[in-house]
Write an enzyme that holds these catalytic residues in place. Structure first.
Site, PDB file in Angstrom:
ATOM      1  N   ASP A  66      29.212   9.419 -16.317  1.00  0.00           N
ATOM      2  CA  ASP A  66      28.250  10.379 -15.778  1.00  0.00           C
ATOM      3  C   ASP A  66      26.993   9.669 -15.298  1.00  0.00           C
ATOM      4  OD1 ASP A  66      27.591   9.707 -18.419  1.00  0.00           O
ATOM      5  OD2 ASP A  66      28.075  11.684 -19.193  1.00  0.00           O
ATOM      6  N   ASN A 135      26.677  19.260 -29.481  1.00  0.00           N
ATOM      7  CA  ASN A 135      27.185  20.582 -29.065  1.00  0.00           C
ATOM      8  C   ASN A 135      28.645  20.522 -28.604  1.00  0.00           C
ATOM      9  OD1 ASN A 135      27.084  19.367 -26.565  1.00  0.00           O
ATOM     10  ND2 ASN A 135      25.670  20.837 -25.629  1.00  0.00           N
ATOM     11  N   HIS A 137      29.975  18.398 -26.328  1.00  0.00           N
ATOM     12  CA  HIS A 137      30.268  17.938 -24.965  1.00  0.00           C
ATOM     13  C   HIS A 137      30.893  16.541 -24.967  1.00  0.00           C
ATOM     14  CE1 HIS A 137      25.944  16.139 -24.352  1.00  0.00           C
ATOM     15  NE2 HIS A 137      26.762  15.182 -24.728  1.00  0.00           N
ATOM     16  N   GLU A 142      29.228  20.434 -20.601  1.00  0.00           N
ATOM     17  CA  GLU A 142      28.595  21.241 -21.636  1.00  0.00           C
ATOM     18  C   GLU A 142      29.510  22.422 -22.004  1.00  0.00           C
ATOM     19  OE1 GLU A 142      26.260  19.824 -22.935  1.00  0.00           O
ATOM     20  OE2 GLU A 142      24.596  19.265 -21.633  1.00  0.00           O
TER      21      GLU A 142
HETATM   22  C1  F6R Z   1      27.097   9.585 -22.093  1.00  0.00           C
HETATM   23  C2  F6R Z   1      27.923  10.758 -22.344  1.00  0.00           C
HETATM   24  C3  F6R Z   1      27.622  11.705 -23.442  1.00  0.00           C
HETATM   25  C4  F6R Z   1      27.336  11.020 -24.772  1.00  0.00           C
HETATM   26  C5  F6R Z   1      27.004  12.055 -25.836  1.00  0.00           C
HETATM   27  C6  F6R Z   1      26.656  11.418 -27.154  1.00  0.00           C
HETATM   28  O1  F6R Z   1      27.636   8.839 -21.018  1.00  0.00           O
HETATM   29  O2  F6R Z   1      28.838  10.956 -21.636  1.00  0.00           O
HETATM   30  O3  F6R Z   1      28.697  12.586 -23.606  1.00  0.00           O
HETATM   31  O4  F6R Z   1      28.464  10.280 -25.149  1.00  0.00           O
HETATM   32  O5  F6R Z   1      25.916  12.808 -25.413  1.00  0.00           O
HETATM   33  O6  F6R Z   1      25.473  10.692 -27.004  1.00  0.00           O
HETATM   34  P1  F6R Z   1      25.015   9.658 -28.130  1.00  0.00           P
HETATM   35  O7  F6R Z   1      26.107   8.678 -28.217  1.00  0.00           O
HETATM   36  O8  F6R Z   1      23.751   9.055 -27.613  1.00  0.00           O
HETATM   37  O9  F6R Z   1      24.868  10.435 -29.368  1.00  0.00           O
END
Ligand code: F6R
Length: 259
Positions: A66, A135, A137, A142
């Protein structure tokens, strides 16, 4: 879905790195890369193996999951800059083999479609590394994201913007992003999700033991034929079938050691 229970964040990283290394050593590979805190121990371990064990990334092409909309690639918090800082600049992956959607593209929808098509024309992702949001995702899909979605523009959930506010001290967390869709992620040949910390325990339980539902986008991995979920004790704490996962893991490891 295979659940691997680990003792520490470092062990989580080592197990994920084992899967990536096995694939890279077989020949040219396409990796899907998450950013954020979860894959850090994986990337640190890959960097160590590159430095100390001749693990080469010269035949690897990498696609990030992303990117924030509105940020140029050179912005410190763009996922292009982040993945360079955390992995790519420390290994021998040629920069022209690193792909992210352009967050500052004039036509974001067109950029999302172009990126999705680029993954397909690269032959698809061999190993996709994923983290999970509190959450539920994955990528920035989301809750309520279509389980069939492709790479597209999404609005970040308020909870995600709050989680990521730590990276934007001036408070200007982007509101939109480009993300690989759940349908895109499902096409990866291996999906490897790493999670650590108690703030992920709820989401991990919903992903592994809840219904497949757009309410917990990560639960789509239940439909994936080769999904591996690697957890530290805090992230695994709310799972109800822990004993079963532990026994399956032990038996799998014995089987593997017989080969
Ligand atoms: C980032 C991504 C997100 C993160 C998720 C967890 O490229 O795709 O899905 O993997 O938000 O974030 P952290 O690892 O910072 O807790």
């Amino acid at each position: 879905m295979q659940i691997l229970l680990c003792e520490s964040a470092e062990q989580v990283g080592a197990r994920a790195a084992d899967i990536i290394e096995a694939r890279i050593r077989r020949g040219p590979a396409v990796l899907g890369l998450a950013t954020g805190s979860s894959p850090r121990t994986t990337y640190l371990e890959l960097i160590r193996r590159h430095r100390e064990e001749q693990l080469s990334f010269s035949q690897v092409r990498a696609f990030t999951l992303d990117e924030y909309a509105g940020l140029p690639a050179e912005h410190e918090q763009s996922y292009w800059s982040t993945i360079r800082r955390e992995l790519v600049d420390h290994v021998d992956l040629p920069l022209e083999h690193l792909f992210t959607p352009r967050g500052d593209a004039p036509n974001l929808r067109g950029e999302a479609q172009r990126y999705d098509a680029a993954i397909v024309s690269a032959g698809g992702v061999d190993v996709q590394i994923l983290g999970i949001g509190a959450n539920g995702h994955i990528g920035f899909n989301e809750p309520t994201s279509s389980l069939e979605s492709r790479t597209r523009v999404k609005t970040l959930a308020g909870a995600t913007r709050e989680d990521n506010a730590r990276f934007f001290p001036e408070g200007n967390v982007p509101r939109l992003c480009l993300t690989q869709g759940l349908g895109t992620i499902r096409e990866a040949r291996w999906a490897v999700l790493v999670a650590m910390g108690s703030n992920k325990a709820n989401a991990v339980r919903a992903m592994v033991e809840g219904p497949v539902s757009a309410h917990c986008p990560a639960s789509v991995l239940q439909l994936h034929p080769q999904a591996v979920v690697i957890l530290d004790p805090a992230a695994a704490a709310d799972l109800t079938l822990l004993d079963y996962y532990r026994e399956a893991q032990e038996l799998n490891e014995q089987l593997l050691s017989y080969r």
